[in-house]
Design a protein around this motif. Structure first.
Motif, PDB file in Angstrom:
ATOM      1  N   MET A   1      73.330  45.108   4.786  1.00  0.00           N
ATOM      2  CA  MET A   1      73.570  45.513   6.158  1.00  0.00           C
ATOM      3  C   MET A   1      73.629  44.259   7.015  1.00  0.00           C
ATOM      4  SD  MET A   1      71.041  48.827   6.343  1.00  0.00           S
ATOM      5  CE  MET A   1      72.065  49.702   7.522  1.00  0.00           C
ATOM      6  N   SER A   2      74.632  44.205   7.921  1.00  0.00           N
ATOM      7  CA  SER A   2      74.837  42.932   8.610  1.00  0.00           C
ATOM      8  C   SER A   2      75.649  43.094   9.894  1.00  0.00           C
ATOM      9  CB  SER A   2      75.556  41.944   7.690  1.00  0.00           C
ATOM     10  OG  SER A   2      76.864  42.410   7.391  1.00  0.00           O
ATOM     11  N   PHE A   3      75.616  42.021  10.701  1.00  0.00           N
ATOM     12  CA  PHE A   3      76.512  41.795  11.827  1.00  0.00           C
ATOM     13  C   PHE A   3      77.294  40.528  11.540  1.00  0.00           C
ATOM     14  CE2 PHE A   3      72.959  44.032  13.862  1.00  0.00           C
ATOM     15  CZ  PHE A   3      73.601  44.964  14.659  1.00  0.00           C
ATOM     16  N   ASP A   4      78.516  40.446  12.046  1.00  0.00           N
ATOM     17  CA  ASP A   4      79.292  39.211  12.032  1.00  0.00           C
ATOM     18  C   ASP A   4      79.307  38.604  13.426  1.00  0.00           C
ATOM     19  OD1 ASP A   4      79.970  39.409   9.343  1.00  0.00           O
ATOM     20  OD2 ASP A   4      81.813  40.528   9.757  1.00  0.00           O
ATOM     21  N   VAL A   5      79.100  37.300  13.512  1.00  0.00           N
ATOM     22  CA  VAL A   5      79.175  36.619  14.795  1.00  0.00           C
ATOM     23  C   VAL A   5      80.643  36.364  15.121  1.00  0.00           C
ATOM     24  CG1 VAL A   5      78.536  34.560  16.104  1.00  0.00           C
ATOM     25  CG2 VAL A   5      76.913  35.532  14.466  1.00  0.00           C
ATOM     26  N   LEU A   6      81.124  36.977  16.207  1.00  0.00           N
ATOM     27  CA  LEU A   6      82.516  36.791  16.632  1.00  0.00           C
ATOM     28  C   LEU A   6      82.638  35.622  17.599  1.00  0.00           C
ATOM     29  CD1 LEU A   6      83.502  40.527  17.266  1.00  0.00           C
ATOM     30  CD2 LEU A   6      83.792  39.179  15.170  1.00  0.00           C
ATOM     31  N   GLU A   7      81.704  35.512  18.540  1.00  0.00           N
ATOM     32  CA  GLU A   7      81.663  34.401  19.496  1.00  0.00           C
ATOM     33  C   GLU A   7      80.210  33.943  19.621  1.00  0.00           C
ATOM     34  OE1 GLU A   7      84.190  32.929  20.728  1.00  0.00           O
ATOM     35  OE2 GLU A   7      85.740  34.384  20.158  1.00  0.00           O
ATOM     36  N   PRO A   8      79.940  32.639  19.441  1.00  0.00           N
ATOM     37  CA  PRO A   8      78.553  32.176  19.436  1.00  0.00           C
ATOM     38  C   PRO A   8      77.958  31.928  20.805  1.00  0.00           C
ATOM     39  CG  PRO A   8      80.017  30.358  18.934  1.00  0.00           C
ATOM     40  CD  PRO A   8      80.887  31.589  19.056  1.00  0.00           C
ATOM     41  N   GLY A   9      78.808  31.899  21.861  1.00  0.00           N
ATOM     42  CA  GLY A   9      78.291  31.612  23.191  1.00  0.00           C
ATOM     43  C   GLY A   9      77.776  30.189  23.321  1.00  0.00           C
ATOM     44  N   MET A  10      77.072  29.930  24.418  1.00  0.00           N
ATOM     45  CA  MET A  10      76.556  28.590  24.664  1.00  0.00           C
ATOM     46  C   MET A  10      75.403  28.240  23.735  1.00  0.00           C
ATOM     47  SD  MET A  10      75.127  26.911  28.208  1.00  0.00           S
ATOM     48  CE  MET A  10      76.763  27.016  28.964  1.00  0.00           C
ATOM     49  N   LEU A  11      74.467  29.177  23.558  1.00  0.00           N
ATOM     50  CA  LEU A  11      73.300  28.898  22.719  1.00  0.00           C
ATOM     51  C   LEU A  11      72.676  30.206  22.270  1.00  0.00           C
ATOM     52  CD1 LEU A  11      71.469  26.593  21.630  1.00  0.00           C
ATOM     53  CD2 LEU A  11      70.010  26.964  23.621  1.00  0.00           C
ATOM     54  N   ALA A  12      72.870  30.538  21.018  1.00  0.00           N
ATOM     55  CA  ALA A  12      72.241  31.712  20.416  1.00  0.00           C
ATOM     56  C   ALA A  12      71.464  31.234  19.195  1.00  0.00           C
ATOM     57  CB  ALA A  12      73.285  32.755  20.021  1.00  0.00           C
ATOM     58  N   LEU A  13      70.170  31.522  19.196  1.00  0.00           N
ATOM     59  CA  LEU A  13      69.279  30.978  18.177  1.00  0.00           C
ATOM     60  C   LEU A  13      68.498  32.081  17.489  1.00  0.00           C
ATOM     61  CD1 LEU A  13      67.713  28.043  20.256  1.00  0.00           C
ATOM     62  CD2 LEU A  13      69.631  27.895  18.664  1.00  0.00           C
ATOM     63  N   VAL A  14      68.294  31.932  16.196  1.00  0.00           N
ATOM     64  CA  VAL A  14      67.381  32.799  15.466  1.00  0.00           C
ATOM     65  C   VAL A  14      65.957  32.345  15.778  1.00  0.00           C
ATOM     66  CG1 VAL A  14      66.617  33.562  13.197  1.00  0.00           C
ATOM     67  CG2 VAL A  14      69.061  33.184  13.626  1.00  0.00           C
ATOM     68  N   GLN A  15      65.102  33.279  16.174  1.00  0.00           N
ATOM     69  CA  GLN A  15      63.714  32.939  16.493  1.00  0.00           C
ATOM     70  C   GLN A  15      62.770  34.008  15.960  1.00  0.00           C
ATOM     71  OE1 GLN A  15      62.891  30.132  17.689  1.00  0.00           O
ATOM     72  NE2 GLN A  15      64.627  29.372  18.889  1.00  0.00           N
ATOM     73  N   ASP A  16      61.614  33.562  15.473  1.00  0.00           N
ATOM     74  CA  ASP A  16      60.480  34.461  15.319  1.00  0.00           C
ATOM     75  C   ASP A  16      59.394  33.952  16.256  1.00  0.00           C
ATOM     76  OD1 ASP A  16      59.421  32.265  13.969  1.00  0.00           O
ATOM     77  OD2 ASP A  16      59.566  33.185  11.981  1.00  0.00           O
ATOM     78  N   ALA A  17      58.156  34.343  16.060  1.00  0.00           N
ATOM     79  CA  ALA A  17      57.107  33.999  17.020  1.00  0.00           C
ATOM     80  C   ALA A  17      56.754  32.519  17.036  1.00  0.00           C
ATOM     81  CB  ALA A  17      55.853  34.830  16.755  1.00  0.00           C
ATOM     82  N   GLY A  18      57.183  31.761  16.019  1.00  0.00           N
ATOM     83  CA  GLY A  18      56.954  30.318  16.030  1.00  0.00           C
ATOM     84  C   GLY A  18      56.413  29.802  14.708  1.00  0.00           C
ATOM     85  N   ARG A  19      56.426  28.485  14.587  1.00  0.00           N
ATOM     86  CA  ARG A  19      55.996  27.793  13.358  1.00  0.00           C
ATOM     87  C   ARG A  19      54.651  27.117  13.644  1.00  0.00           C
ATOM     88  NH1 ARG A  19      60.324  25.720  12.871  1.00  0.00           N
ATOM     89  NH2 ARG A  19      61.226  27.071  11.255  1.00  0.00           N
ATOM     90  N   GLY A 139      66.536  28.677  11.941  1.00  0.00           N
ATOM     91  CA  GLY A 139      67.892  29.177  12.072  1.00  0.00           C
ATOM     92  C   GLY A 139      68.307  29.987  10.867  1.00  0.00           C
ATOM     93  N   LEU A 140      69.555  30.366  10.854  1.00  0.00           N
ATOM     94  CA  LEU A 140      70.067  31.261   9.825  1.00  0.00           C
ATOM     95  C   LEU A 140      69.896  30.690   8.423  1.00  0.00           C
ATOM     96  CD1 LEU A 140      71.475  33.997   9.484  1.00  0.00           C
ATOM     97  CD2 LEU A 140      73.666  32.805   9.648  1.00  0.00           C
ATOM     98  N   ASN A 141      70.206  29.384   8.273  1.00  0.00           N
ATOM     99  CA  ASN A 141      70.156  28.750   6.958  1.00  0.00           C
ATOM    100  C   ASN A 141      69.000  27.770   6.799  1.00  0.00           C
ATOM    101  OD1 ASN A 141      72.596  30.044   6.037  1.00  0.00           O
ATOM    102  ND2 ASN A 141      73.708  28.677   7.418  1.00  0.00           N
ATOM    103  N   GLY A 142      68.106  27.734   7.777  1.00  0.00           N
ATOM    104  CA  GLY A 142      66.931  26.879   7.674  1.00  0.00           C
ATOM    105  C   GLY A 142      67.139  25.439   8.071  1.00  0.00           C
ATOM    106  N   LYS A 143      68.335  25.091   8.598  1.00  0.00           N
ATOM    107  CA  LYS A 143      68.650  23.692   8.898  1.00  0.00           C
ATOM    108  C   LYS A 143      68.661  23.384  10.399  1.00  0.00           C
ATOM    109  CE  LYS A 143      71.329  23.158   4.643  1.00  0.00           C
ATOM    110  NZ  LYS A 143      72.666  22.809   4.054  1.00  0.00           N
ATOM    111  N   GLY A 144      68.207  24.333  11.209  1.00  0.00           N
ATOM    112  CA  GLY A 144      68.072  24.081  12.637  1.00  0.00           C
ATOM    113  C   GLY A 144      69.340  24.266  13.449  1.00  0.00           C
ATOM    114  N   LEU A 153      74.803  37.910  10.008  1.00  0.00           N
ATOM    115  CA  LEU A 153      73.398  38.179  10.277  1.00  0.00           C
ATOM    116  C   LEU A 153      72.977  39.416   9.493  1.00  0.00           C
ATOM    117  CD1 LEU A 153      73.464  37.654  14.144  1.00  0.00           C
ATOM    118  CD2 LEU A 153      72.529  36.081  12.450  1.00  0.00           C
ATOM    119  N   GLU A 154      72.273  39.202   8.415  1.00  0.00           N
ATOM    120  CA  GLU A 154      71.832  40.321   7.591  1.00  0.00           C
ATOM    121  C   GLU A 154      70.523  40.887   8.128  1.00  0.00           C
ATOM    122  OE1 GLU A 154      71.651  38.983   3.587  1.00  0.00           O
ATOM    123  OE2 GLU A 154      73.840  38.893   3.371  1.00  0.00           O
TER     124      GLU A 154
END
Length: 314
Positions: A1-19, A139-144, A153-154
């Motif tokens: 199950m997933s979404f495809d990113v069509l337009e990334p905008g200025m800044l869209a980030l994957v976040q959880d509560a923090g590291r 981030g999505l692939n772990g590389k920031g 986006l699964e």
């Protein structure tokens, strides 16, 4: 199950509560700039509160749904639409396979949070997916990296759609004047009384120099008796004052140590409110203490537990 990113905008980030647990190694926490909005997005969906989301700054972000999903949007109103239908933040929405989700431009606030039932499934680095670009982590692939066109986006299996929303009185008003509580810091007394009085009586303007590392303010300069300090750890929301006397509020992607005197610190909830204001907005401060900040946080944590209309409390 997933979404495809069509337009990334200025800044869209994957976040959880923090590291957490790595600041002694120079690794900052990262995480959502606005914790109030982030945690409510997950709570509206009955997700784990740490479930990964998308933090969307300034909008211009678009997704295509490859499967039916239940989503929640909180934080700033960035003109969200499903296909051509406007949708409101601070509530859940059903999105069908093939639908397009668009965020246009800020109506109020700067940052929106997009959560999906079950949570997104990015890579994890040091126990978190929180994106900190300068450290190359998360981030999505772990590389920031921030999200890019074509990213997939699964997410986990969705629960049945449940309509849930935050009551209007609990939704922050990002247009009102912002008055924040300052908890005195280690160097508070190094600022002479006249400088402290100036700080609390001045109305500061948020400058153009803002990002996830810090918010630089403009207003009456204040000065400490100290030329500098031995570098020490920096908390989220700390307000350091460099030699030009213009305060800088340190945010989620701050450096882990610094050598400027700090007049004090904001609570995480107040720093989150600041993160929803853009350049030109005004902010002022009042003297607070740890007890007040802890009390507000305890009330917030308890409110999350009780849920909101449509949210299961089991």
């Amino acid at each position: 199950m997933s979404f495809d990113v069509l337009e990334p905008g200025m800044l869209a980030l994957v976040q959880d509560a923090g590291r957490y647990g790595y600041q002694h190694m120079g690794v900052t926490t990262g995480g959502p700039m606005d914790e109030y909005a982030f945690f409510w997005a997950n709570r509206l969906l009955n997700n784990d509160l740490n479930a990964p989301q998308i933090e969307i700054t300034f909008g211009r972000f678009s997704l295509k749904a490859n499967h039916d999903a239940c989503i929640a949007i909180t934080g700033g109103d960035l003109g969200a639409r499903i296909n051509d239908r406007a949708i409101a933040p601070w509530r859940t929405h059903h999105i069908s396979k093939g639908d397009r989700l668009d965020f246009s431009a800020p109506v109020s606030g700067l940052r929106a949070y997009l959560a999906v039932s079950g949570g997104f499934r990015p890579a994890m680095k040091l126990g978190s997916c929180a994106t900190v670009a300068r450290e190359g982590l998360g981030g999505l692939n772990g590389k920031g990296a921030k999200l890019a066109k074509g990213d997939k986006l699964e997410f986990d299996q969705n629960a049945p759609f449940v309509e849930a929303f935050l009551p209007e009185p609990e939704i922050p008003d990002y247009h009102q004047h912002l008055r924040l509580g300052l908890i005195p810091g280690y160097q508070y007394r190094s600022f002479p009384a006249v400088q402290r009085m100036k700080f609390f009586s001045c109305e500061y303007e948020i400058s153009q120099n803002i990002d996830r590392m810090g918010y630089r303010l403009k207003g009456d300069a204040i000065h400490s008796d100290l030329d500098g300090i031995v570098s020490e750890g920096i908390a989220y929301g700390a307000i350091q004052v460099p030699k030009d006397g213009q305060p800088i509020v340190l945010m989620k992607d701050r450096q882990t140590i610094g050598g400027y005197p700090k007049i004090g610190c904001l609570s995480a909830l107040d720093a989150g409110l600041l993160s929803q204001r853009g350049p030109g907005s005004s902010v002022s401060f009042y003297l607070s203490d740890v007890a007040e900040a802890e009390g507000r946080r305890m009330l917030f944590n308890q409110r999350l537990k009780t849920g909101a209309p449509g949210v299961s409390t089991t």
